[in-house]
Write an enzyme that holds these catalytic residues in place. Structure first.
Site, short mmCIF file in Angstrom:
data_model
loop_
_atom_site.label_atom_id
_atom_site.label_comp_id
_atom_site.label_asym_id
_atom_site.label_seq_id
_atom_site.Cartn_x
_atom_site.Cartn_y
_atom_site.Cartn_z
N ARG A 226 8.07 6.26 7.66
CA ARG A 226 7.36 5.61 8.76
C ARG A 226 7.79 4.15 8.81
O ARG A 226 8.13 3.56 7.77
CB ARG A 226 5.84 5.68 8.55
CG ARG A 226 5.24 7.06 8.79
CD ARG A 226 5.22 7.43 10.28
NE ARG A 226 4.59 8.71 10.54
CZ ARG A 226 5.23 9.86 10.76
NH1 ARG A 226 6.55 9.90 10.75
NH2 ARG A 226 4.57 10.97 11.01
N HIS A 274 13.12 7.67 16.34
CA HIS A 274 12.18 8.61 15.69
C HIS A 274 12.53 10.06 16.08
O HIS A 274 11.69 10.79 16.61
CB HIS A 274 10.74 8.26 16.07
CG HIS A 274 9.72 8.83 15.11
ND1 HIS A 274 8.61 8.15 14.71
CD2 HIS A 274 9.66 10.02 14.46
CE1 HIS A 274 7.90 8.89 13.88
NE2 HIS A 274 8.52 10.04 13.70
P1 NDP Z 1 4.86 15.84 1.53
O1 NDP Z 1 3.42 15.52 1.52
O2 NDP Z 1 5.29 17.24 1.29
O3 NDP Z 1 5.59 14.93 0.43
C1 NDP Z 1 5.26 13.60 0.19
C2 NDP Z 1 5.89 13.16 -1.13
O4 NDP Z 1 5.61 11.76 -1.32
C3 NDP Z 1 5.31 13.90 -2.34
O5 NDP Z 1 6.34 14.17 -3.26
C4 NDP Z 1 4.33 12.89 -2.92
O6 NDP Z 1 4.14 13.00 -4.32
C5 NDP Z 1 5.05 11.58 -2.62
N1 NDP Z 1 4.11 10.46 -2.63
C6 NDP Z 1 3.03 10.26 -1.84
N2 NDP Z 1 2.41 9.11 -2.17
C7 NDP Z 1 3.13 8.58 -3.20
C8 NDP Z 1 2.98 7.41 -3.98
N3 NDP Z 1 1.98 6.54 -3.78
N4 NDP Z 1 3.88 7.19 -4.96
C9 NDP Z 1 4.89 8.06 -5.19
N5 NDP Z 1 5.08 9.20 -4.47
C10 NDP Z 1 4.21 9.44 -3.49
O7 NDP Z 1 5.43 15.31 2.90
P2 NDP Z 1 6.74 15.80 3.70
O8 NDP Z 1 7.87 15.86 2.75
O9 NDP Z 1 6.43 16.99 4.51
O10 NDP Z 1 6.91 14.59 4.73
C11 NDP Z 1 7.10 13.27 4.26
C12 NDP Z 1 6.99 12.28 5.41
O11 NDP Z 1 8.14 12.37 6.24
C13 NDP Z 1 5.83 12.49 6.38
O12 NDP Z 1 4.62 12.02 5.87
C14 NDP Z 1 6.29 11.69 7.59
O13 NDP Z 1 5.86 10.36 7.47
C15 NDP Z 1 7.82 11.74 7.48
N6 NDP Z 1 8.40 12.52 8.58
C16 NDP Z 1 9.24 11.86 9.45
C17 NDP Z 1 9.82 12.53 10.49
C18 NDP Z 1 10.80 11.84 11.38
O14 NDP Z 1 11.22 12.44 12.38
N7 NDP Z 1 11.19 10.62 11.08
C19 NDP Z 1 9.55 13.96 10.73
C20 NDP Z 1 8.68 14.56 9.75
C21 NDP Z 1 8.13 13.85 8.71
P3 NDP Z 1 3.41 14.31 -4.93
O15 NDP Z 1 4.36 15.44 -4.69
O16 NDP Z 1 3.26 14.00 -6.35
O17 NDP Z 1 2.13 14.46 -4.16
C1 OXD Z 2 6.23 14.06 11.96
C2 OXD Z 2 7.14 13.22 12.76
O1 OXD Z 2 5.51 13.53 11.12
O2 OXD Z 2 7.76 13.75 13.72
O3 OXD Z 2 6.25 15.29 12.15
O4 OXD Z 2 7.30 12.04 12.47
#
Ligand code: NDP
Ligand code: OXD
Length: 311
Positions: A226, A274
């Site tokens: 983000r 995005h």
């Molecule tokens: P998940 O919830 O599956 O994974 C998030 C990861 O981040 C986990 O491994 C989690 O650790 C880790 N994490 C969260 N907080 C912390 C912290 N404070 N310190 C260290 N590690 C942390 O999410 P997704 O993989 O599905 O998606 C990730 C992000 O990608 C979304 O939240 C979104 O913002 C972004 N996104 C962007 C898109 C785009 O088009 N640009 C499209 C889709 C998503 P743990 O496994 O230990 O919980």
């Molecule tokens: C999502 C994105 O979070 O598109 O799915 O950013």
């Protein structure tokens, strides 16, 4: 029996696909477009990116909110009805598009494409030294659904991959780091950094001067998490000193950015609006149908969010 009402509040063009899937695959359900004065307001299920304001009042019978995206940082979770489930989107097509984008971005930076594009426009013909993928360590912030798939995609090109998450992971061929105490060691061995964290209070502004200083000089950044993760002024300063060598940013603090945003015309930065990934409507509709069926049979829907964790 009355059909199960499901309110849909999102893009009408994609909505046509949602309606098709519900009609053909869930005849016991009725997908209705959002209308605060219509039957959608009495539905127990809502599919949306942004819910209506004051959800509890707008949909007094709502039991579950299905977010159309993977990230849920834009949602006013604390203000949601207390017992309501929040379900986020996890879909193979959404993940596959993210893998494509991140591999493309890491490769573009690895192969100096931003420089060659600038050179060509300026009429320059000059080669830069070629570095092996095996000599470029890629570090992924966030080893969740997307981070793990991206790790596998990058490994296929021979990049040594490491990742950082809140809880410890064990992934074949990926050096895994966990928690604040291992962050410095993770960063010290990362030449290309990919951010796939969710935006939470703990991760807001994490891509800042302090973090850039912990990377090897000349590191590159790919931010697909983000815009709120990145302190844009700190990236500009790090590019100026050469601490960072380039960036591909799919997300920005302001979307769209101001016309005079210095990142837009920076020669070492590539920006996309995005689009790294997007929910594919047919798969998303099927996930929601499965989720509603699970809830109706007394189970949790897959990908229900832990509201206290906010991701
Ligand atoms: P998940 O919830 O599956 O994974 C998030 C990861 O981040 C986990 O491994 C989690 O650790 C880790 N994490 C969260 N907080 C912390 C912290 N404070 N310190 C260290 N590690 C942390 O999410 P997704 O993989 O599905 O998606 C990730 C992000 O990608 C979304 O939240 C979104 O913002 C972004 N996104 C962007 C898109 C785009 O088009 N640009 C499209 C889709 C998503 P743990 O496994 O230990 O919980
Ligand atoms: C999502 C994105 O979070 O598109 O799915 O950013």
């Amino acid at each position: 029996m009355d059909p199960i009402l499901v309110a849909y509040k999102s893009d009408p063009v994609r909505g046509a696909v949602w309606h098709d899937v519900f009609r053909t695959e869930a005849p016991d359900m009725k997908l209705v477009d959002w209308d605060p004065a219509g039957e959608a307001a009495s539905a127990p299920y809502l599919v949306a990116w942004t819910p209506p304001e004051n959800l509890a009042a707008a949909m007094p019978k709502v039991e579950a909110f299905f977010c159309i995206g993977a990230g849920i940082d834009h949602l006013p979770i604390a203000a949601f009805p207390p017992g309501m489930d929040v379900v986020r989107m996890v879909d193979p097509d959404l993940t596959a598009s993210m893998v494509e984008y991140v591999v493309m971005a890491v490769l573009a930076l690895h192969r100096d494409l931003p420089f060659y594009v600038e050179d060509a426009r300026a009429g320059r013909w000059q080669a830069r030294p070629l570095r092996r993928a095996a000599d470029r360590r890629v570090g992924i912030l966030g080893l969740g659904v997307m981070g793990q798939a991206v790790a596998a995609g990058l490994q296929a090109f021979g990049f040594p991959v490491r990742g950082w998450s809140a809880s410890r992971k064990s992934l074949a061929g990926v050096e895994c780091f966990a928690g604040g105490e291992e962050r410095e060691a993770f960063l010290a061995g990362t030449d290309s950094l990919v951010c796939l964290l969710p935006l939470t209070e703990a991760t807001r502004g994490i891509l800042n001067a302090d973090l850039f200083a912990q990377l090897p000089k000349g590191a590159a950044l790919v931010n697909v998490g983000r815009g709120g993760h990145l302190v844009e002024a700190d990236l500009l300063a790090a590019l100026e000193t050469g601490q960072m060598s380039g960036a591909v940013l799919d997300v920005l603090a302001a979307e769209p950015p101001a016309a005079d945003d210095p990142l837009l015309r920076h020669p070492e930065v590539w920006i996309t609006p995005h689009i790294a990934s997007a929910t594919h409507p047919a798969g998303a509709a099927r996930q929601v149908i499965r989720g509603i069926r699970a809830l109706r049979s007394g189970q949790k829907a897959e990908n229900t969010v832990d509201r206290s964790r906010a991701y």
